[in-house]
Structure formats: structure tokens, C-alpha cells
Design a protein around this motif. Structure first.
Motif, PDB file in Angstrom:
ATOM      1  N   ARG A  88       0.823  -1.221   0.000  1.00  0.00           N
ATOM      2  CA  ARG A  88       0.000   0.000   0.000  1.00  0.00           C
ATOM      3  C   ARG A  88       0.852   1.265   0.000  1.00  0.00           C
ATOM      4  O   ARG A  88       0.642   2.178   0.796  1.00  0.00           O
ATOM      5  N   ARG A  90       1.501   4.234  -2.189  1.00  0.00           N
ATOM      6  CA  ARG A  90       0.913   4.933  -3.331  1.00  0.00           C
ATOM      7  C   ARG A  90       1.972   5.604  -4.216  1.00  0.00           C
ATOM      8  O   ARG A  90       1.924   5.501  -5.432  1.00  0.00           O
ATOM      9  N   ARG A  93       3.888   3.020  -6.153  1.00  0.00           N
ATOM     10  CA  ARG A  93       3.080   2.483  -7.266  1.00  0.00           C
ATOM     11  C   ARG A  93       3.148   3.420  -8.461  1.00  0.00           C
ATOM     12  O   ARG A  93       3.324   2.983  -9.598  1.00  0.00           O
TER      13      ARG A  93
END
Length: 119
Positions: A88, A90, A93
Motif C-alpha cells: 500500500r 501509493r 506504485r
């Protein structure tokens, strides 16, 4: 009450901006990022070795280096995106998506102009 010499457990939200608490996930993301950055250097190693007087490197291992560079350029963003997705992260990513885009554009041009339009 804990002894005065025990250090408190520091989470990333508790760490001041000038200090960084690196988790194993951060280290994996960093390694995958550097692996992707190394792909162009892997690709140009045989021509550089040839120019330095080692033609055997390009003749015998040129294809191996080229395949390693392409696999590195493709696998690192995919693996990094999966790690960032599971963890997780961000910003990571987004970074790996951009790496994938920057990798796919030259590969797509090579495929279209080098393979499909080779006539």
C-alpha cells in the motif's frame, strides 16, 4: 514502567522528516528501482567492452546482455508495482507505473518498426 534506557518503538509517522525509518519493503522498492536503472547500463556493456579492446564480450555474450537488459527493464517495474500494491505504497506504485511506461515506449517502437515493418 519500562526502564529509562529502553528506546521507544518508532513508526514512520513518529520519525522527524530529517530522519528516515527504512522498512524491509522500502529496501525492496529501492533495490527494484535501482535494478530498473541498471538495465540501460547492462545493455551498453558489450559495445563498451568491444571499444575497449574486448571483442569477445560482444561476440559471445552480447545476446545474453541484451536479453538480461530487456528482462530487467520489464521485470523490475512489474515486481516493484506488485510489492508497492501489496504494501500500500501509493507513491511507489506511481513510480513503478511510470517506469513501466518508459520501458514500454521503446520496446513498442522496436517491435513496430523493427519487427512488423521490417520490409
Amino acid at each position: 514502567m519500562p526502564p529509562a534506557t529502553a528506546a521507544p518503538d518508532r513508526r514512520s509517522s513518529d520519525v522527524p522528516p530529517d530522519e528516515h525509518a527504512h522498512s524491509p519493503v522500502d529496501r525492496v522498492i529501492t533495490v527494484l528501482s535501482w535494478w530498473w536503472v541498471a538495465a540501460p547500463f547492462i545493455l551498453v556493456t558489450p559495445p563498451i567492452a568491444h571499444r575497449l579492446g574486448f571483442p569477445v564480450v560482444r561476440d559471445q555474450f552480447g545476446l545474453v546482455f541484451a536479453l538480461t537488459a530487456v528482462i530487467s527493464a520489464v521485470a523490475a517495474p512489474v515486481a516493484g508495482f506488485m510489492v508497492a500494491l501489496v504494501a500500500r505504497r501509493r507513491r511507489a506504485r506511481g513510480r513503478f507505473v511510470m517506469m513501466g511506461v518508459m520501458t514500454s515506449v521503446p520496446l513498442l517502437f522496436f517491435w513496430v518498426f523493427g519487427v512488423l515493418l521490417a520490409e
